[in-house]
Structure formats: C-alpha cells, structure tokens
Write a protein that holds these residues in place. Sequence first.
Motif, PDB file in Angstrom:
ATOM      1  N   GLN A  21      59.498  54.874  -2.056  1.00 34.80           N
ATOM      2  CA  GLN A  21      58.359  55.657  -2.528  1.00 34.80           C
ATOM      3  C   GLN A  21      57.200  55.639  -1.527  1.00 34.80           C
ATOM      4  N   GLU A  22      57.219  54.679  -0.620  1.00 33.21           N
ATOM      5  CA  GLU A  22      56.164  54.573   0.389  1.00 33.21           C
ATOM      6  C   GLU A  22      56.521  55.288   1.685  1.00 33.21           C
ATOM      7  N   SER A  23      57.639  55.975   1.706  1.00 28.50           N
ATOM      8  CA  SER A  23      58.073  56.628   2.946  1.00 28.50           C
ATOM      9  C   SER A  23      57.043  57.611   3.469  1.00 28.50           C
ATOM     10  N   THR A  24      56.535  58.461   2.594  1.00 25.92           N
ATOM     11  CA  THR A  24      55.558  59.462   3.046  1.00 25.92           C
ATOM     12  C   THR A  24      54.277  58.797   3.522  1.00 25.92           C
ATOM     13  N   ALA A  25      53.875  57.698   2.860  1.00 23.13           N
ATOM     14  CA  ALA A  25      52.671  56.993   3.293  1.00 23.13           C
ATOM     15  C   ALA A  25      52.846  56.400   4.680  1.00 23.13           C
ATOM     16  N   GLN A  26      54.086  56.080   5.041  1.00 26.08           N
ATOM     17  CA  GLN A  26      54.377  55.541   6.370  1.00 26.08           C
ATOM     18  C   GLN A  26      54.785  56.634   7.352  1.00 26.08           C
ATOM     19  N   ARG A  27      54.524  57.894   6.984  1.00 29.38           N
ATOM     20  CA  ARG A  27      54.799  59.067   7.820  1.00 29.38           C
ATOM     21  C   ARG A  27      56.292  59.232   8.120  1.00 29.38           C
ATOM     22  N   TRP A  28      57.106  58.978   7.047  1.00 31.55           N
ATOM     23  CA  TRP A  28      58.533  59.221   7.128  1.00 31.55           C
ATOM     24  C   TRP A  28      58.907  60.236   6.054  1.00 31.55           C
ATOM     25  N   PRO A  29      59.979  60.997   6.246  1.00 32.83           N
ATOM     26  CA  PRO A  29      60.366  61.994   5.247  1.00 32.83           C
ATOM     27  C   PRO A  29      60.692  61.336   3.909  1.00 32.83           C
ATOM     28  N   PRO A  30      60.350  61.967   2.785  1.00 30.31           N
ATOM     29  CA  PRO A  30      60.719  61.418   1.479  1.00 30.31           C
ATOM     30  C   PRO A  30      62.234  61.485   1.287  1.00 30.31           C
ATOM     31  N   LEU A  31      62.721  60.605   0.398  1.00 28.55           N
ATOM     32  CA  LEU A  31      64.167  60.569   0.159  1.00 28.55           C
ATOM     33  C   LEU A  31      64.586  61.727  -0.741  1.00 28.55           C
ATOM     34  N   ASP A  32      65.677  62.384  -0.357  1.00 30.82           N
ATOM     35  CA  ASP A  32      66.297  63.388  -1.204  1.00 30.82           C
ATOM     36  C   ASP A  32      67.549  62.789  -1.829  1.00 30.82           C
ATOM     37  N   ALA A  33      68.404  63.638  -2.403  1.00 27.57           N
ATOM     38  CA  ALA A  33      69.612  63.126  -3.066  1.00 27.57           C
ATOM     39  C   ALA A  33      70.504  62.364  -2.095  1.00 27.57           C
ATOM     40  N   ALA A  34      70.673  62.881  -0.881  1.00 29.15           N
ATOM     41  CA  ALA A  34      71.501  62.193   0.112  1.00 29.15           C
ATOM     42  C   ALA A  34      70.903  60.841   0.484  1.00 29.15           C
ATOM     43  N   GLY A  35      69.549  60.803   0.598  1.00 29.59           N
ATOM     44  CA  GLY A  35      68.889  59.548   0.940  1.00 29.59           C
ATOM     45  C   GLY A  35      69.072  58.483  -0.131  1.00 29.59           C
ATOM     46  N   TYR A  36      68.919  58.893  -1.410  1.00 32.78           N
ATOM     47  CA  TYR A  36      69.118  57.929  -2.495  1.00 32.78           C
ATOM     48  C   TYR A  36      70.577  57.485  -2.596  1.00 32.78           C
ATOM     49  N   LEU A  37      71.502  58.387  -2.301  1.00 29.24           N
ATOM     50  CA  LEU A  37      72.910  58.005  -2.310  1.00 29.24           C
ATOM     51  C   LEU A  37      73.193  56.953  -1.247  1.00 29.24           C
ATOM     52  N   LEU A  38      72.661  57.182  -0.029  1.00 25.55           N
ATOM     53  CA  LEU A  38      72.861  56.207   1.036  1.00 25.55           C
ATOM     54  C   LEU A  38      72.160  54.883   0.700  1.00 25.55           C
ATOM     55  N   LEU A  39      70.985  54.984   0.048  1.00 25.09           N
ATOM     56  CA  LEU A  39      70.267  53.765  -0.350  1.00 25.09           C
ATOM     57  C   LEU A  39      71.139  52.936  -1.305  1.00 25.09           C
ATOM     58  N   ALA A  40      71.757  53.618  -2.267  1.00 26.61           N
ATOM     59  CA  ALA A  40      72.616  52.902  -3.218  1.00 26.61           C
ATOM     60  C   ALA A  40      73.836  52.307  -2.518  1.00 26.61           C
ATOM     61  N   LEU A  41      74.425  53.091  -1.602  1.00 21.42           N
ATOM     62  CA  LEU A  41      75.611  52.596  -0.893  1.00 21.42           C
ATOM     63  C   LEU A  41      75.292  51.419   0.017  1.00 21.42           C
ATOM     64  N   ALA A  42      74.040  51.298   0.446  1.00 24.93           N
ATOM     65  CA  ALA A  42      73.656  50.191   1.326  1.00 24.93           C
ATOM     66  C   ALA A  42      73.313  48.912   0.559  1.00 24.93           C
ATOM     67  N   ASN A  43      72.859  49.052  -0.697  1.00 25.76           N
ATOM     68  CA  ASN A  43      72.372  47.888  -1.438  1.00 25.76           C
ATOM     69  C   ASN A  43      73.329  47.402  -2.520  1.00 25.76           C
ATOM     70  N   LEU A  44      74.004  48.315  -3.201  1.00 21.88           N
ATOM     71  CA  LEU A  44      74.873  47.901  -4.297  1.00 21.88           C
ATOM     72  C   LEU A  44      76.099  47.089  -3.868  1.00 21.88           C
ATOM     73  N   PRO A  45      76.647  47.249  -2.652  1.00 20.51           N
ATOM     74  CA  PRO A  45      77.781  46.391  -2.253  1.00 20.51           C
ATOM     75  C   PRO A  45      77.484  44.899  -2.279  1.00 20.51           C
ATOM     76  N   ALA A  46      76.209  44.521  -2.375  1.00 20.35           N
ATOM     77  CA  ALA A  46      75.866  43.095  -2.454  1.00 20.35           C
ATOM     78  C   ALA A  46      76.514  42.414  -3.654  1.00 20.35           C
ATOM     79  N   VAL A  47      76.978  43.222  -4.635  1.00 23.30           N
ATOM     80  CA  VAL A  47      77.638  42.637  -5.790  1.00 23.30           C
ATOM     81  C   VAL A  47      78.916  41.905  -5.402  1.00 23.30           C
ATOM     82  N   ALA A  48      79.501  42.232  -4.254  1.00 25.57           N
ATOM     83  CA  ALA A  48      80.742  41.592  -3.797  1.00 25.57           C
ATOM     84  C   ALA A  48      80.511  40.680  -2.605  1.00 25.57           C
ATOM     85  N   ARG A  49      79.289  40.300  -2.352  1.00 30.01           N
ATOM     86  CA  ARG A  49      78.981  39.550  -1.120  1.00 30.01           C
ATOM     87  C   ARG A  49      79.621  38.159  -1.100  1.00 30.01           C
ATOM     88  N   SER A  50      79.766  37.522  -2.258  1.00 24.12           N
ATOM     89  CA  SER A  50      80.359  36.183  -2.265  1.00 24.12           C
ATOM     90  C   SER A  50      81.863  36.224  -2.055  1.00 24.12           C
TER      91      SER A  50
END
Length: 386
Positions: free
Chosen positions: A28-57
């Motif tokens: 949500q702070e992307s625009t404040a940091q002068r970066w493009p806001p996240l669209d559907a593709a951005g949120y999808l990649l965000l989920a794909l980058a963070n949710l795999p932590a469920v299998a980290r152990s």
Amino acid sequence: MRKGPLRPLAADALVATALTGVAVLLAQESTAQRWPPLDAAGYLLLALANLPAVARSRAPVAVCLVVHAVWACYVTLGYWPVVNASASMLAIYTVAALRPLRTAALCAVLMSGVWIYAGAIDGRSGMAAVLAQAAGFPLVLIHFGHLTRRSAELARRLAEEQRERALRAVAEERGRIARELHDVVAHHMSVISVQAGLARFVFDSDPGTARGALAHVAGTSQEALEEMRRVLKVLRADEESAPAGPMPGLHRLGDMVDRVRAGGQPVTLEVDGEERPLPPGVDLCAYRVVQEALTNAVKHAPGAATRVHLRYGRDHVAVAVLDDGRRVLSDKPADSGGHGLIGMRERAKLYGGTISTGPRGEGGWAVRLTLPTSARTAPTGDGTTE
C-alpha cells in the motif's frame, strides 16, 4: 499420532499468513515510495512469494528457490522490491537453520543476486549501498540460522543422552530388582523344597517328623513373604512405603543358619572378632552372599557338612561359606543360566570388595568374600581362614 507433524505445519501456516499480511501492507506504500501500485498480477506474485513459507520446514531449499524466482519476476515487472524482501530473508534464515552451511551459502548467493538485480533496475539507489546490503543481510541471516541449527542439534543430542541415561537407569533398576528377588526367593524356596520332600517321604512312616517339616515350610514361607514385602518397599524408594523393619543383615545370620540346619543341611557358624554395626549396604551385601552360598550348597551338595565363617577385621569384614561335599550340578552360570554367582560378584564389586568361588583342594566348594568397612582402605586377599 497425527498431532505431532501438524504442530510445525500449523506454526508455518501462521508465519506464512503473517508474512503475506505484512507484504500487503507494504504494497500500500508503493505509490508513496514512487513505485507503481500493485495490480492483479502484482498481488498474485506477492502471494506466490510469501505463501510458500507454509512449507519452509519441510522443504526449505525448494521454498527458497520458489521465493527468489517469484521475487525476480516481481522486480522485473517494475514493482517495489522491498515488498517481498521479508519472504526472501525468512527463506534464507530457514535454510541456514535446517540445512548444512554450504547449502545455505549457495542460497545466500541467490538472494544477493536478486538483490543486486533489483538495485540495478531501480537505478535510484547507490550501487555501493546495494552491494553492502546484498552482502551484509545474507551473512547476518546465515549466522543466526546456523546458531539456531547448532542449538537444535545440541538439544537433540542432550535429549538422546537423557534417553540413554534413562534406559541405563531402567536396566540397572531391573538388575537390582532381579538380584533382590532372586536372593529372597531362591534361598527360601530351596529350604521349602527340602522340607516338603522330607514331609512327603516320611508322611506315612513318621507323621511327627512330617508335621514338623510342614510347620517349618509354613514358617519359612511366612518369612519369605515378609522379606519380599520389605524388598519391594525398598525398591519402590517411596517415603510413604518405607520398610516396616530393617533390611536383613549379619545380625540375622544365626537365624539363617538355624533355618538351613533345620532343613537337613548340617551347617555351623563361626564368628571371629568383635561384632559391630556395619554400613547398611555392606551388611546387606555380606548377608545376601552368605544366603546365596548356602542356597547353592543345599541345591548342589545336599547333606554336605557346611561351615560359615564370619570375621570382623579392623577395616573390613570377611565371610566364607565352605562345604565338603561333591557338587551334584555344575555351578557355572554361563551354562545353567543362573544368576547367583553373577549377583554375588556384582554385589561385591558395588561395595569395593573381592569375592572368589570354586572347588577346595581337599574337596567341596568355597565362597569367600571380603568387603571394606571404611573408605580408607580396601583390603586385598580373602581375609578368611579355613
């Protein structure tokens, strides 16, 4: 059985959920940091980058590779790289905590490469700062992850040692129980067997002798039960179940000799030196050895003249049980499977004593035991005389 594996999985699921939530808030702070806001593709990649932590152990290296591959795609599409940096850091820390240091180092190189790639695409950050971060963050994460791994290994090693100590303690306790029960049961049952055989032999021809033998069986049985109760109370090692009376010792040696003599074995008792109280363990050890030796004499040399010689030395006590009969059975525990001689040796060793068993030159069998009664000296030799 299924609850154990679910616990780390549930914890990792909570971590993955929290990580994804933090990434969404940062996005949500992307625009404040002068970066493009996240669209559907951005949120999808965000989920794909963070949710795999469920299998980290379960699969830390695979999760690390997926996270950095998705993060590289995220950076390539022009989104703010910091949003998924926490997922990358957690992946590196997990690899360092669960896998060898070499594997963690290779994954750290991957993180540094993506970090430098993000800094190069940005163009607004100084490359010196980017390079410092790309080198510093992975080193710190590997350090703390490696410390965690060493701590976990130490905890596992300590747990294994505790389990081994517990198993040894159980084995020792079983051996102690077996020795005590053997000493009580074997002796009394030998006397009972002899008396019962005598009663059966003279039941019709000499009823008086038969009644006397049966009375002796009853008395010996009652004594055996009382002693077994006392042994079991001691073995429980519970204050509430303390023995009602003292454990047997050399002060009861005369009663034992009388009981064996009444069973038909001619036994005499000789005592040299001034009788005195002994340490409880030494007293019980000497009593049990004499008990086992007399039991063996009754079983293997019935009717043989047997002599018990007790001598109190200045700093030791010595006992000898000698018979002049020919052994009916072999007294080798390795062949017969018995535990009598083994138990005697273990008791003597426990209290720093010496014991010898074997045939006498003039015939018969001898058991000789010497036990120190003070910590100053442990006498050598058997200390007994024939």
